[in-house]
Design a protein around this motif. Structure first.
Motif, PDB file in Angstrom:
ATOM      1  N   GLY A  24       4.991   1.402 -12.713  1.00 45.64           N
ATOM      2  CA  GLY A  24       5.092   0.970 -11.521  1.00 45.64           C
ATOM      3  C   GLY A  24       5.806   0.285 -11.433  1.00 45.64           C
ATOM      4  O   GLY A  24       7.569  -0.651 -10.367  1.00 45.64           O
ATOM      5  N   LEU A  25       5.268  -1.178 -11.273  1.00 43.92           N
ATOM      6  CA  LEU A  25       5.175  -2.673 -11.188  1.00 43.92           C
ATOM      7  C   LEU A  25       6.235  -3.462 -12.224  1.00 43.92           C
ATOM      8  O   LEU A  25       6.626  -4.212 -12.389  1.00 43.92           O
ATOM      9  N   GLY A  39      -1.322  -7.104  -9.841  1.00 46.52           N
ATOM     10  CA  GLY A  39      -2.853  -6.081  -9.394  1.00 46.52           C
ATOM     11  C   GLY A  39      -1.513  -4.546  -9.234  1.00 46.52           C
ATOM     12  O   GLY A  39      -0.996  -4.325  -8.064  1.00 46.52           O
ATOM     13  N   ALA A  40      -2.382  -3.649  -9.957  1.00 43.28           N
ATOM     14  CA  ALA A  40      -1.970  -1.840  -9.994  1.00 43.28           C
ATOM     15  C   ALA A  40      -3.138  -1.022  -9.092  1.00 43.28           C
ATOM     16  O   ALA A  40      -4.085  -1.396  -8.905  1.00 43.28           O
ATOM     17  N   PHE A  41      -2.462  -0.125  -8.562  1.00 44.68           N
ATOM     18  CA  PHE A  41      -3.330   0.861  -8.031  1.00 44.68           C
ATOM     19  C   PHE A  41      -4.430  -0.058  -7.295  1.00 44.68           C
ATOM     20  O   PHE A  41      -5.894   0.406  -6.996  1.00 44.68           O
ATOM     21  N   ASN A  42      -3.301  -1.160  -6.128  1.00 42.94           N
ATOM     22  CA  ASN A  42      -4.537  -1.255  -4.887  1.00 42.94           C
ATOM     23  C   ASN A  42      -5.229  -2.579  -4.973  1.00 42.94           C
ATOM     24  O   ASN A  42      -6.616  -2.701  -4.424  1.00 42.94           O
ATOM     25  N   ASP A  84      -4.503   5.001 -15.756  1.00 47.93           N
ATOM     26  CA  ASP A  84      -3.072   4.911 -15.553  1.00 47.93           C
ATOM     27  C   ASP A  84      -1.855   6.031 -15.086  1.00 47.93           C
ATOM     28  O   ASP A  84      -0.716   5.481 -15.394  1.00 47.93           O
ATOM     29  N   LEU A  85      -2.452   6.891 -14.486  1.00 49.06           N
ATOM     30  CA  LEU A  85      -1.241   7.666 -13.422  1.00 49.06           C
ATOM     31  C   LEU A  85      -1.681   8.260 -12.774  1.00 49.06           C
ATOM     32  O   LEU A  85      -2.945   7.748 -12.466  1.00 49.06           O
ATOM     33  N   TRP A  86      -0.981   8.574 -12.264  1.00 48.30           N
ATOM     34  CA  TRP A  86      -0.760   8.936 -10.305  1.00 48.30           C
ATOM     35  C   TRP A  86      -0.994  10.472 -10.735  1.00 48.30           C
ATOM     36  O   TRP A  86       0.111  11.210 -10.390  1.00 48.30           O
ATOM     37  N   TYR A  87      -1.377  11.382 -10.055  1.00 50.62           N
ATOM     38  CA  TYR A  87      -2.380  12.708 -10.332  1.00 50.62           C
ATOM     39  C   TYR A  87      -2.462  13.221  -8.187  1.00 50.62           C
ATOM     40  O   TYR A  87      -3.002  12.550  -7.331  1.00 50.62           O
TER      41      TYR A  87
END
Length: 88
Positions: A24-25, A39-42, A84-87
């Motif tokens: 997404g970034l 930074g991904a996932f906060n 690397d996925l958001w469930y």
């Protein structure tokens, strides 16, 4: 994009951090030509625009399972960021 260009012209670095996954970034990173670590996932995953992960923090599975157990039956949404996925 114009503001980031002004920062660069002033010699100031710029990066991004978000709750989003790397995927997404990446469009934002590409559009802004960000070469600094992001930074991904906060901040749980720190990576560079070429896709290299430089730092990765995870929560132990037992902690995640306990959190899900505590939320069971409550009127809350539960989400997991994994691989690397958001469930959601």
């Amino acid at each position: 994009a114009a503001a980031v260009a002004r920062l660069r012209a002033a010699g100031l670095p710029f990066t991004i951090i978000s709750a989003r996954p790397r995927s997404g970034l990446m469009p934002i990173a590409e559009a802004l030509a960000i070469d600094a670590p992001m930074g991904a996932f906060n901040g749980g995953t720190v990576f560079t625009r070429d896709g290299r992960v430089t730092c990765h923090h995870v929560v132990d599975r037992v902690v995640v399972e306990a959190a899900f157990a505590a939320a069971r039956g409550l009127a809350v949404d539960t989400w997991v960021f994994a691989d690397d996925l958001w469930y959601a």
